[in-house]
Design an enzyme around this catalytic site. Structure first.
Site, PDB file in Angstrom:
ATOM      1  N   SER A 172       0.550  -0.865  -0.440  1.00 20.22           N
ATOM      2  CA  SER A 172      -0.145  -0.129  -0.074  1.00 20.22           C
ATOM      3  C   SER A 172       1.031   0.849   0.436  1.00 20.22           C
ATOM      4  O   SER A 172       1.343   1.268  -0.640  1.00 20.22           O
ATOM      5  CB  SER A 172      -0.879   0.585   1.813  1.00 20.22           C
ATOM      6  OG  SER A 172      -1.212   1.458   0.895  1.00 20.22           O
ATOM      7  N   TYR A 186      -5.993   9.242  -5.573  1.00 20.08           N
ATOM      8  CA  TYR A 186      -5.275   8.576  -4.551  1.00 20.08           C
ATOM      9  C   TYR A 186      -5.079   7.296  -4.001  1.00 20.08           C
ATOM     10  O   TYR A 186      -5.136   5.813  -3.388  1.00 20.08           O
ATOM     11  CB  TYR A 186      -3.086   8.052  -5.281  1.00 20.08           C
ATOM     12  CG  TYR A 186      -2.573   7.581  -4.830  1.00 20.08           C
ATOM     13  CD1 TYR A 186      -2.082   6.475  -5.408  1.00 20.08           C
ATOM     14  CD2 TYR A 186      -1.377   7.480  -3.301  1.00 20.08           C
ATOM     15  CE1 TYR A 186      -1.220   5.375  -5.115  1.00 20.08           C
ATOM     16  CE2 TYR A 186      -0.398   6.632  -3.053  1.00 20.08           C
ATOM     17  CZ  TYR A 186      -0.227   6.483  -3.987  1.00 20.08           C
ATOM     18  OH  TYR A 186       0.708   4.796  -3.555  1.00 20.08           O
ATOM     19  N   LYS A 190      -6.013   2.993  -2.120  1.00 24.07           N
ATOM     20  CA  LYS A 190      -4.911   2.346  -1.451  1.00 24.07           C
ATOM     21  C   LYS A 190      -5.439   2.439  -0.170  1.00 24.07           C
ATOM     22  O   LYS A 190      -4.993   1.082   1.036  1.00 24.07           O
ATOM     23  CB  LYS A 190      -3.506   3.247  -1.004  1.00 24.07           C
ATOM     24  CG  LYS A 190      -2.844   3.663  -1.878  1.00 24.07           C
ATOM     25  CD  LYS A 190      -1.934   1.580  -2.377  1.00 24.07           C
ATOM     26  CE  LYS A 190      -0.916   2.304  -3.644  1.00 24.07           C
ATOM     27  NZ  LYS A 190      -0.466   0.365  -3.956  1.00 24.07           N
TER      28      LYS A 190
END
Length: 298
Positions: A172, A186, A190
């Site tokens: 991650s 983004y 994650k």
């Protein structure tokens, strides 16, 4: 009172750090193991493959660019410890089509045996303000960073459960623990990895299959160079307050499984960064407001 609470929290995390080796599963024996690394043609993924190969593993590298895969293969093979080791390269987009991913994993298992460890390292980071990002960017990052980990994991999990052995590693990011300015596309991709990993671990632990999640900070990779080109001012200033890790160091930590016992510590440290990050953003906003006023009065 706040200092006492902070001291107690730090002491608790350090206690977890010390006792976790006593309650964690045994590390997977890498000599002779089949390790699949997605995103293995460069950066952290390539370094993880090298680290595993150094310890006697058989490697399947998965990435999109066939030329880069072959270059990585040559580099990794320099670290062999016996003449039986093999580096297999497979060119495929792990985020595009599950059936295709499942087929290439089957091919890899036919050649090198069942997958003992899967490292999901394929990913992409793009930054930008929420209102400036195209909707397609949100879709692209979720496909690559989330589904690009779901598909390979789904392709190996049944065999791992049947054999009662296996490891799945999700790479991650610190942005997968903290939502930061400029990472509205983004960070969620994650964060999703963490939810997947925690839920999946509950399902597969009875089968002696273990899930780990790595949350590396900024790491000196080609991916970071691309990401830096898209960062707005506030994000660049935040990045300047953090150190950049070497991919070899991050890879060693992941392979040793040390990342499992230190994640609590990283999580705590990351939370303390939030205060300073907020002040950077506020300062930038004030400077921008002053500039706009100056422009209007000029």
């Amino acid at each position: 009172m706040l200092l006492l609470a902070a001291a107690f929290l730090v002491a608790f995390v350090l206690l977890l750090y010390m006792v976790s080796p006593l309650i964690s599963p045994k590390p997977l024996a890498l000599p002779g193991a089949h390790v699949v690394v997605t995103g293995g043609s460069s950066g952290i993924g390539k370094c993880i493959a090298i680290e595993c190969y150094k310890q006697g593993a058989f490697i399947t590298l998965v990435a999109r660019n066939e030329e880069k895969l072959l270059q990585a293969k040559k580099e990794i093979e320099k670290y062999s410890i016996n003449d039986k080791q093999v580096v297999l390269c497979i060119s495929v987009d792990v985020s595009e089509d599950y059936n295709q991913v499942e087929n290439v994993i089957k091919q890899a298992q036919e050649k090198l045996g069942p997958v003992d460890m899967l490292v999901n390292c394929a990913g992409l980071a793009l930054a930008g303000k929420f209102e400036d990002l195209e909707v397609s960017t949100f879709e692209k990052l979720m496909n690559i960073n989330y589904l690009g980990s779901v598909y390979p994991s789904r392709a190996v999990i049944t065999t791992m459960m049947e054999r009662r052995v296996g490891r799945i590693v999700f790479v991650s990011s610190q942005a997968g623990q903290l939502g930061l300015f400029g990472y509205t596309a983004y960070s969620p991709s994650k964060f999703a990895i963490r939810g997947l990993a925690e839920a999946l671990q509950m399902e597969v632990k009875p089968y002696n299959v273990y899930i780990t999640v790595a949350y590396p900070p900024d790491t000196d990779t080609p991916g970071l160079a691309l990401e830096n080109k898209t960062k707005p001012l506030e994000t660049r200033l935040i990045s300047e307050t953090t150190s950049i890790c070497k991919p070899e160091q991050v890879a060693k930590q992941i392979v040793k499984d040390a990342i499992v016992v230190t994640m609590g510590l990283f999580r705590t440290i990351a939370l303390f960064y939030l205060g300073s990050f907020d002040s950077i953003v506020r300062r930038c906003m004030m400077q921008r407001a002053k500039s706009e006023i100056a422009d209007k009065t000029a």
